[in-house]
Design an enzyme around this catalytic site. Structure first.
Site, short mmCIF file in Angstrom:
data_model
loop_
_atom_site.label_atom_id
_atom_site.label_comp_id
_atom_site.label_asym_id
_atom_site.label_seq_id
_atom_site.Cartn_x
_atom_site.Cartn_y
_atom_site.Cartn_z
N CYS A 65 21.91 14.96 13.83
CA CYS A 65 22.57 15.19 15.11
C CYS A 65 23.32 13.95 15.58
O CYS A 65 24.16 14.05 16.48
CB CYS A 65 21.54 15.62 16.15
SG CYS A 65 20.07 14.58 16.18
N GLU B 243 18.37 20.16 22.48
CA GLU B 243 19.31 19.21 21.89
C GLU B 243 20.22 20.02 21.00
O GLU B 243 19.76 20.71 20.08
CB GLU B 243 18.56 18.15 21.09
CG GLU B 243 19.47 17.14 20.43
CD GLU B 243 18.81 16.46 19.25
OE1 GLU B 243 19.46 16.41 18.19
OE2 GLU B 243 17.66 16.02 19.39
#
Length: 527
Positions: A303, A266
């Site tokens: 994120c 990620e």
């Protein structure tokens, strides 16, 4: 539970011989006096990998109940650490007690969640195609499918979540749930926290009388240790949360091995928020205030932080900007996790300021301590976004760009120009449904999660959650790193053809001893 600066390799404590480091307090920019952490290298990777290899077949063959019990024992051990697991990460990260208590709860909760996933057994995808001996022109064999663990997994602790995406975070929990031994590389930003949690995991493995190689915790210089870990032939998959540069480096190493392996990374996302006209007309001010709350949460170190806002030029957009600016002006500068992250944030906001036609229209209170980020809001138009990579690049921290679009066609062009994202958000009213319907096909191609009338910070651990997305949000958009389906990253299907019943795994035996619902000749049922 003590912190002594040792790595945990299986059941042993090992002091690394490749130099020592001290943890840093980002609030003071000074080292935390005790202890010194010994750094490891290729030798320690070899030790951990050997133990993991020896543990793999034994661990993956444990009953689902024993695997679930291990996850629950880890959760209980973490809970038993009490205030020590709040106070140490406060020192190492500058995060608030409230944030860390919430993150500890999430960490414990997702371990227990995966215990329920394991017990339910649905992740095995038990499938039976019964033999058809009379079928013409050729009979069909008895075919049975289940999923098995890939092998030892390397997990890289994330900088921004010292608990929930770190030593016993989602990658570790889902890999252990799948039946994979785990070797964690602790993040340098929270070494003491990592050791505390690592000891909780190690204790659970020991008390469960499982092979010691089910879990190891390594510490070392990021590049050297990381390369040694990912390139080791014992490792069969990698879980990573971090920068695009770091994720791509690991992916290159993994693909250059004699046996390439998957890296589930990620990496980078700006999480666009589309403010549609009806929503702005009806509630521009409340949207502006909620946006700032999301932007500045945890110093923007998520994120899923909303780093880009797109709206058609209108009086409603001006009202949104005024409300957001007023809310931002009262926000204090917040300590970032490390000096490196703070420096990168300052460089990112400087790049935005240098783009011709982009201007800073609002900011938070000025910093009064080291490594504290001043929140910033920038304004540009669609031409800047379409022509400048800097406007579309992630700035990790409490900064966002509002893009003023000319019309609906502009919104569609902007959406098409974006890279892959973890999330995309639509703020809308019923009057906006036609416009939203035109955006949705684009956003479905661009994002892993699409939100309506919310903001993306906050990721639920559940069966339906997707925390992933097209590149560069993740390295493989077919998988999620949060939620029940995160376990699928560490499994592969195996088909058994005409196998004797006694040699089948329990989930595929004719008597169905686990009582699972199975897909039998295309029909799902409990038999």
């Amino acid at each position: 539970m003590r912190i002594n600066g040792h790595m945990l390799i299986g059941a042993s404590e090992v002091l690394g011989k490749s130099g020592t480091v001290q943890a840093m307090n980002p609030q003071t920019a000074e080292p935390i006096p005790e202890p010194q952490f010994g750094m490891g290298g290729a030798r320690e990777v070899e030790l951990a990998a050997g133990l993991a290899t020896a543990a793999f077949d034994v661990y993956r063959k444990q009953t689902l109940e024993r695997r679930a019990a291990l996850l629950e024992a880890i959760a209980a051990n973490i809970e038993a650490l009490g205030d020590a697991l709040i106070e140490r990460p406060q020192q190492e990260t500058g995060l608030s007690r409230v944030r860390l208590e919430g993150e500890r709860g999430r960490t414990i909760g997702q371990l227990r969640f995966f215990a329920t996933v394991v017990r339910a057994g649905h992740f095995l995808c038990a499938t039976v195609d019964k033999t058809l001996p009379e079928r013409k022109p050729a009979p069909r064999s008895d075919l049975r499918l289940s999923k098995v663990a890939l092998g030892p997994v390397a997990v890289f602790g994330a900088s921004n979540f010292p608990l929930a995406f770190s030593v016993a975070g989602g990658d570790t929990a889902s890999a252990l749930a799948a039946g994979c031994p785990v070797i964690v590389k602790a993040h340098a930003a929270h070494l003491g926290t990592s050791e505390l949690v690592g000891r909780a995991v190690q204790k659970a493995v020991t008390e469960a009388e499982l092979p010691e190689g089910v879990f190891s915790l390594l510490m070392g210089a990021g590049r050297q240790l990381g390369e040694a870990l990912v390139s080791h032939p014992a490792i069969k998959a990698v879980g990573f949360t971090g920068s695009r540069q770091g994720g791509l480096a690991l992916q290159r190493i993994a693909q250059q091995r004699p046996e390439p392996i998957p890296v589930y990374a990620e990496m980078s996302s700006i999480n666009p928020v589309f403010l549609l006209p009806g929503a702005l007309e009806a509630r521009a001010e409340s949207i502006g205030r909620a946006f700032v709350a999301s932007l500045t949460l945890g110093a923007g170190q998520f994120c899923t932080n909303p780093g880009l806002v797109i709206a058609i030029d209108s009086p409603g957009l001006e009202r949104f900007l005024a409300a957001a600016g007023e809310a931002l002006a009262s926000k204090s500068a917040q300590t970032m996790l490390t000096s490196g992250i703070y420096d990168a944030y300052c460089a990112g906001t400087a790049r935005l300021s240098s783009v011709q036609g982009v201007r800073r229209v609002a900011e938070g209170l000025a910093a009064e301590s080291p490594n504290a980020a001043q929140a910033a809001l920038f304004l540009g138009d669609e031409d800047q976004l379409l022509s400048s990579d800097a406007v579309k690049a992630e700035v990790f921290g409490p900064a966002s760009v509002v893009v003023r679009a000319r019309n609906t066609a502009s919104l569609l062009r902007v959406a098409e120009s974006l890279e892959g994202q973890l999330t995309a958000t639509l703020q809308l009213e019923a009057s906006d449904h036609d416009e939203a319907g035109r955006l949705l096909p684009i956003l479905e191609r661009k994002a892993g999660r699409i939100l309506f009338n919310g903001f993306p910070t906050g990721v639920e651990v559940s069966h339906a959650m997707v925390h992933g997305g097209p590149f560069p949000a993740t390295s493989n958009s077919m998988y999620t790193s949060v939620g029940a389906q995160a376990i699928d990253r560490y499994l592969r299907p195996v088909c058994y053809q005409d196998a004797p019943a006694a040699l089948l795994p329990p989930e595929l035996r004719p008597e169905n001893p686990l009582g699972l619902w199975r897909l039998i000749d295309g029909v799902i049922g409990p038999s």
